[in-house]
Scaffold this motif. Structure first.
Motif, PDB file in Angstrom:
ATOM      1  N   HIS A 130       0.845  -1.208   0.000  1.00  0.00           N
ATOM      2  CA  HIS A 130       0.000   0.000   0.000  1.00  0.00           C
ATOM      3  C   HIS A 130       0.876   1.252   0.000  1.00  0.00           C
ATOM      4  CE1 HIS A 130      -3.823  -1.967   0.294  1.00  0.00           C
ATOM      5  NE2 HIS A 130      -3.586  -2.488   1.492  1.00  0.00           N
ATOM      6  N   ILE A 131       1.959   1.238   0.761  1.00  0.00           N
ATOM      7  CA  ILE A 131       2.873   2.385   0.784  1.00  0.00           C
ATOM      8  C   ILE A 131       3.447   2.612  -0.617  1.00  0.00           C
ATOM      9  CG2 ILE A 131       5.107   3.217   1.658  1.00  0.00           C
ATOM     10  CD1 ILE A 131       4.400   1.764   4.332  1.00  0.00           C
ATOM     11  N   LEU A 132       3.875   1.542  -1.265  1.00  0.00           N
ATOM     12  CA  LEU A 132       4.403   1.673  -2.628  1.00  0.00           C
ATOM     13  C   LEU A 132       3.333   2.197  -3.581  1.00  0.00           C
ATOM     14  CD1 LEU A 132       6.582  -1.555  -2.897  1.00  0.00           C
ATOM     15  CD2 LEU A 132       7.360   0.798  -2.526  1.00  0.00           C
ATOM     16  N   ASP A 133       2.103   1.698  -3.433  1.00  0.00           N
ATOM     17  CA  ASP A 133       0.999   2.197  -4.265  1.00  0.00           C
ATOM     18  C   ASP A 133       0.837   3.707  -4.098  1.00  0.00           C
ATOM     19  OD1 ASP A 133       0.428  -0.352  -5.227  1.00  0.00           O
ATOM     20  OD2 ASP A 133      -1.205  -0.697  -3.783  1.00  0.00           O
ATOM     21  N   GLU A 134       0.921   4.169  -2.873  1.00  0.00           N
ATOM     22  CA  GLU A 134       0.767   5.602  -2.616  1.00  0.00           C
ATOM     23  C   GLU A 134       1.913   6.407  -3.213  1.00  0.00           C
ATOM     24  OE1 GLU A 134      -1.986   6.980  -1.649  1.00  0.00           O
ATOM     25  OE2 GLU A 134      -2.762   4.936  -1.557  1.00  0.00           O
ATOM     26  N   LEU A 135       3.122   5.845  -3.189  1.00  0.00           N
ATOM     27  CA  LEU A 135       4.256   6.545  -3.775  1.00  0.00           C
ATOM     28  C   LEU A 135       4.199   6.532  -5.304  1.00  0.00           C
ATOM     29  CD1 LEU A 135       7.128   5.466  -1.367  1.00  0.00           C
ATOM     30  CD2 LEU A 135       5.981   7.693  -1.511  1.00  0.00           C
ATOM     31  N   VAL A 136       3.585   5.504  -5.876  1.00  0.00           N
ATOM     32  CA  VAL A 136       3.382   5.491  -7.328  1.00  0.00           C
ATOM     33  C   VAL A 136       2.417   6.616  -7.697  1.00  0.00           C
ATOM     34  CG1 VAL A 136       2.258   4.215  -9.208  1.00  0.00           C
ATOM     35  CG2 VAL A 136       3.892   3.060  -7.731  1.00  0.00           C
ATOM     36  N   GLU A 137       1.369   6.746  -6.897  1.00  0.00           N
ATOM     37  CA  GLU A 137       0.353   7.765  -7.170  1.00  0.00           C
ATOM     38  C   GLU A 137       0.902   9.174  -6.988  1.00  0.00           C
ATOM     39  OE1 GLU A 137      -3.881   8.491  -5.285  1.00  0.00           O
ATOM     40  OE2 GLU A 137      -3.661   6.456  -6.105  1.00  0.00           O
ATOM     41  N   ARG A 138       1.727   9.348  -5.961  1.00  0.00           N
ATOM     42  CA  ARG A 138       2.325  10.665  -5.696  1.00  0.00           C
ATOM     43  C   ARG A 138       3.663  10.466  -4.996  1.00  0.00           C
ATOM     44  NH1 ARG A 138       0.887  13.722  -1.488  1.00  0.00           N
ATOM     45  NH2 ARG A 138       2.366  15.392  -1.334  1.00  0.00           N
ATOM     46  N   ASN A 139       4.718  10.632  -5.737  1.00  0.00           N
ATOM     47  CA  ASN A 139       6.062  10.423  -5.224  1.00  0.00           C
ATOM     48  C   ASN A 139       6.488  11.589  -4.332  1.00  0.00           C
ATOM     49  OD1 ASN A 139       8.109   8.538  -5.187  1.00  0.00           O
ATOM     50  ND2 ASN A 139       9.078   9.246  -7.064  1.00  0.00           N
ATOM     51  N   GLY A 140       7.467  11.364  -3.478  1.00  0.00           N
ATOM     52  CA  GLY A 140       8.023  12.440  -2.666  1.00  0.00           C
ATOM     53  C   GLY A 140       7.160  12.859  -1.502  1.00  0.00           C
ATOM     54  N   GLN A 141       6.627  11.889  -0.764  1.00  0.00           N
ATOM     55  CA  GLN A 141       5.758  12.206   0.374  1.00  0.00           C
ATOM     56  C   GLN A 141       6.532  12.131   1.691  1.00  0.00           C
ATOM     57  OE1 GLN A 141       1.771  10.442   0.419  1.00  0.00           O
ATOM     58  NE2 GLN A 141       2.308   9.483  -1.532  1.00  0.00           N
ATOM     59  N   THR A 142       6.060  12.890   2.653  1.00  0.00           N
ATOM     60  CA  THR A 142       6.600  12.806   4.007  1.00  0.00           C
ATOM     61  C   THR A 142       5.914  11.652   4.739  1.00  0.00           C
ATOM     62  OG1 THR A 142       4.922  14.265   4.952  1.00  0.00           O
ATOM     63  CG2 THR A 142       6.948  15.317   4.106  1.00  0.00           C
ATOM     64  N   LEU A 143       6.461  11.286   5.885  1.00  0.00           N
ATOM     65  CA  LEU A 143       5.859  10.240   6.709  1.00  0.00           C
ATOM     66  C   LEU A 143       4.426  10.618   7.079  1.00  0.00           C
ATOM     67  CD1 LEU A 143       6.035   7.635   8.379  1.00  0.00           C
ATOM     68  CD2 LEU A 143       7.071   9.001  10.214  1.00  0.00           C
ATOM     69  N   PHE A 144       4.209  11.878   7.442  1.00  0.00           N
ATOM     70  CA  PHE A 144       2.873  12.340   7.811  1.00  0.00           C
ATOM     71  C   PHE A 144       1.892  12.147   6.653  1.00  0.00           C
ATOM     72  CE2 PHE A 144      -0.382  15.654   7.925  1.00  0.00           C
ATOM     73  CZ  PHE A 144      -0.953  15.399   9.156  1.00  0.00           C
ATOM     74  N   GLU A 145       2.310  12.513   5.435  1.00  0.00           N
ATOM     75  CA  GLU A 145       1.437  12.362   4.265  1.00  0.00           C
ATOM     76  C   GLU A 145       1.114  10.897   3.989  1.00  0.00           C
ATOM     77  OE1 GLU A 145       2.569  15.998   1.312  1.00  0.00           O
ATOM     78  OE2 GLU A 145       4.173  14.568   1.753  1.00  0.00           O
ATOM     79  N   ILE A 146       2.124  10.054   4.093  1.00  0.00           N
ATOM     80  CA  ILE A 146       1.907   8.618   3.858  1.00  0.00           C
ATOM     81  C   ILE A 146       0.918   8.063   4.875  1.00  0.00           C
ATOM     82  CG2 ILE A 146       3.007   6.341   3.881  1.00  0.00           C
ATOM     83  CD1 ILE A 146       5.544   7.757   2.753  1.00  0.00           C
ATOM     84  N   CYS A 147       1.107   8.414   6.133  1.00  0.00           N
ATOM     85  CA  CYS A 147       0.193   7.946   7.190  1.00  0.00           C
ATOM     86  C   CYS A 147      -1.238   8.398   6.900  1.00  0.00           C
ATOM     87  CB  CYS A 147       0.630   8.468   8.554  1.00  0.00           C
ATOM     88  SG  CYS A 147       2.142   7.733   9.194  1.00  0.00           S
ATOM     89  N   ALA A 148      -1.407   9.660   6.533  1.00  0.00           N
ATOM     90  CA  ALA A 148      -2.746  10.198   6.266  1.00  0.00           C
ATOM     91  C   ALA A 148      -3.398   9.485   5.084  1.00  0.00           C
ATOM     92  CB  ALA A 148      -2.658  11.700   6.005  1.00  0.00           C
ATOM     93  N   ARG A 149      -2.646   9.222   4.031  1.00  0.00           N
ATOM     94  CA  ARG A 149      -3.200   8.550   2.854  1.00  0.00           C
ATOM     95  C   ARG A 149      -3.554   7.097   3.163  1.00  0.00           C
ATOM     96  NH1 ARG A 149      -1.981  11.462  -2.181  1.00  0.00           N
ATOM     97  NH2 ARG A 149      -2.026   9.498  -3.314  1.00  0.00           N
ATOM     98  N   LEU A 150      -2.749   6.436   3.997  1.00  0.00           N
ATOM     99  CA  LEU A 150      -3.051   5.046   4.360  1.00  0.00           C
ATOM    100  C   LEU A 150      -4.333   4.956   5.170  1.00  0.00           C
ATOM    101  CD1 LEU A 150       0.497   3.635   5.211  1.00  0.00           C
ATOM    102  CD2 LEU A 150      -0.883   3.161   3.182  1.00  0.00           C
ATOM    103  N   VAL A 151      -4.566   5.935   6.023  1.00  0.00           N
ATOM    104  CA  VAL A 151      -5.803   5.956   6.818  1.00  0.00           C
ATOM    105  C   VAL A 151      -6.997   6.263   5.923  1.00  0.00           C
ATOM    106  CG1 VAL A 151      -7.088   7.224   8.594  1.00  0.00           C
ATOM    107  CG2 VAL A 151      -4.737   6.539   9.020  1.00  0.00           C
ATOM    108  N   SER A 152      -6.898   7.312   5.119  1.00  0.00           N
ATOM    109  CA  SER A 152      -8.063   7.754   4.341  1.00  0.00           C
ATOM    110  C   SER A 152      -8.405   6.816   3.186  1.00  0.00           C
ATOM    111  CB  SER A 152      -7.844   9.176   3.823  1.00  0.00           C
ATOM    112  OG  SER A 152      -6.792   9.205   2.886  1.00  0.00           O
ATOM    113  N   LYS A 153      -7.405   6.238   2.543  1.00  0.00           N
ATOM    114  CA  LYS A 153      -7.679   5.421   1.365  1.00  0.00           C
ATOM    115  C   LYS A 153      -7.756   3.928   1.639  1.00  0.00           C
ATOM    116  CE  LYS A 153      -5.890   6.560  -2.525  1.00  0.00           C
ATOM    117  NZ  LYS A 153      -4.844   6.766  -3.537  1.00  0.00           N
TER     118      LYS A 153
END
Length: 109
Positions: free
Chosen positions: A16-39
Protein backbone atom coordinates in the motif's frame (compact mmCIF):
# COMPACT_ATOMS: atom_id res chain seq x y z
CA UNK A 1 19.13 -8.43 -2.92
CA UNK A 2 16.16 -10.19 -4.55
CA UNK A 3 15.34 -11.80 -1.20
CA UNK A 4 15.04 -8.35 0.40
CA UNK A 5 12.72 -7.18 -2.37
CA UNK A 6 10.47 -10.24 -2.05
CA UNK A 7 10.41 -9.84 1.75
CA UNK A 8 9.48 -6.18 1.40
CA UNK A 9 6.71 -6.95 -1.09
CA UNK A 10 5.29 -9.78 1.02
CA UNK A 11 3.59 -7.38 3.44
CA UNK A 12 0.32 -5.78 2.29
CA UNK A 13 0.98 -2.56 4.22
CA UNK A 14 4.28 -2.09 2.40
CA UNK A 15 2.55 -2.71 -0.92
CA UNK A 16 0.00 0.00 0.00
CA UNK A 17 2.87 2.39 0.78
CA UNK A 18 4.40 1.67 -2.63
CA UNK A 19 1.00 2.20 -4.26
CA UNK A 20 0.77 5.60 -2.62
CA UNK A 21 4.26 6.54 -3.78
CA UNK A 22 3.38 5.49 -7.33
CA UNK A 23 0.35 7.77 -7.17
CA UNK A 24 2.32 10.66 -5.70
CA UNK A 25 6.06 10.42 -5.22
CA UNK A 26 8.02 12.44 -2.67
CA UNK A 27 5.76 12.21 0.37
CA UNK A 28 6.60 12.81 4.01
CA UNK A 29 5.86 10.24 6.71
CA UNK A 30 2.87 12.34 7.81
CA UNK A 31 1.44 12.36 4.26
CA UNK A 32 1.91 8.62 3.86
CA UNK A 33 0.19 7.95 7.19
CA UNK A 34 -2.75 10.20 6.27
CA UNK A 35 -3.20 8.55 2.85
CA UNK A 36 -3.05 5.05 4.36
CA UNK A 37 -5.80 5.96 6.82
CA UNK A 38 -8.06 7.75 4.34
CA UNK A 39 -7.68 5.42 1.37
CA UNK A 40 -6.99 2.03 2.93
CA UNK A 41 -8.41 2.31 6.45
CA UNK A 42 -4.99 1.50 7.96
CA UNK A 43 -4.56 3.35 11.22
CA UNK A 44 -1.02 2.39 12.13
CA UNK A 45 1.29 4.49 14.27
CA UNK A 46 3.84 6.74 12.61
CA UNK A 47 6.52 4.53 14.16
CA UNK A 48 5.03 1.40 12.51
CA UNK A 49 4.88 3.13 9.10
CA UNK A 50 8.44 4.35 9.63
CA UNK A 51 9.57 0.76 10.25
CA UNK A 52 7.82 -0.37 7.05
CA UNK A 53 9.59 2.43 5.17
CA UNK A 54 12.92 1.24 6.61
CA UNK A 55 12.30 -2.27 5.21
CA UNK A 56 11.41 -0.77 1.82
CA UNK A 57 14.56 1.37 1.94
CA UNK A 58 16.81 -1.56 2.81
CA UNK A 59 15.35 -3.42 -0.18
CA UNK A 60 16.14 -0.42 -2.38
CA UNK A 61 12.49 0.23 -3.24
CA UNK A 62 12.31 3.58 -1.47
CA UNK A 63 14.86 6.39 -1.23
CA UNK A 64 14.69 9.12 1.40
CA UNK A 65 15.92 12.66 1.07
CA UNK A 66 15.98 15.54 3.51
CA UNK A 67 14.98 19.06 2.63
CA UNK A 68 15.24 21.32 5.62
CA UNK A 69 13.37 19.69 8.48
CA UNK A 70 11.32 17.44 6.17
CA UNK A 71 12.18 13.95 5.00
CA UNK A 72 10.67 12.91 1.68
CA UNK A 73 10.25 9.35 0.44
CA UNK A 74 10.60 8.46 -3.24
CA UNK A 75 9.86 5.23 -5.07
CA UNK A 76 12.80 3.48 -6.78
CA UNK A 77 11.67 0.80 -9.26
CA UNK A 78 15.16 -0.36 -10.25
CA UNK A 79 15.12 -3.44 -7.94
CA UNK A 80 11.81 -4.50 -9.52
CA UNK A 81 13.23 -4.08 -13.01
CA UNK A 82 16.20 -6.30 -12.09
CA UNK A 83 13.87 -9.05 -10.86
CA UNK A 84 11.57 -8.84 -13.87
CA UNK A 85 14.36 -8.93 -16.43
CA UNK A 86 16.00 -11.82 -14.60
CA UNK A 87 13.29 -14.20 -15.81
CA UNK A 88 12.06 -12.42 -18.92
CA UNK A 89 15.33 -12.32 -20.85
CA UNK A 90 16.29 -15.83 -21.98
CA UNK A 91 19.81 -17.08 -21.51
CA UNK A 92 22.02 -16.71 -24.61
CA UNK A 93 21.95 -20.48 -25.33
CA UNK A 94 18.14 -20.62 -25.00
CA UNK A 95 17.44 -18.05 -27.71
CA UNK A 96 15.81 -19.61 -30.79
CA UNK A 97 18.42 -18.13 -33.13
CA UNK A 98 21.15 -19.87 -31.11
CA UNK A 99 19.75 -23.41 -31.57
CA UNK A 100 20.32 -25.92 -34.36
CA UNK A 101 17.47 -27.52 -36.30
CA UNK A 102 17.08 -30.29 -33.67
CA UNK A 103 16.45 -27.68 -30.97
CA UNK A 104 19.84 -28.21 -29.35
CA UNK A 105 22.12 -25.29 -28.46
CA UNK A 106 24.58 -24.53 -31.26
CA UNK A 107 28.13 -25.58 -30.48
CA UNK A 108 30.87 -23.25 -31.63
CA UNK A 109 33.18 -24.90 -34.13
Amino acid sequence: MAEDVFKALADPTRRHILDELVERNGQTLFEICARLVSKHGLSLSRQAISQHLAVLESAGLVRSRREGRYKFHDLDTEPLEVIVTRWLEPAESDRPDKRDRRGQPDRPE
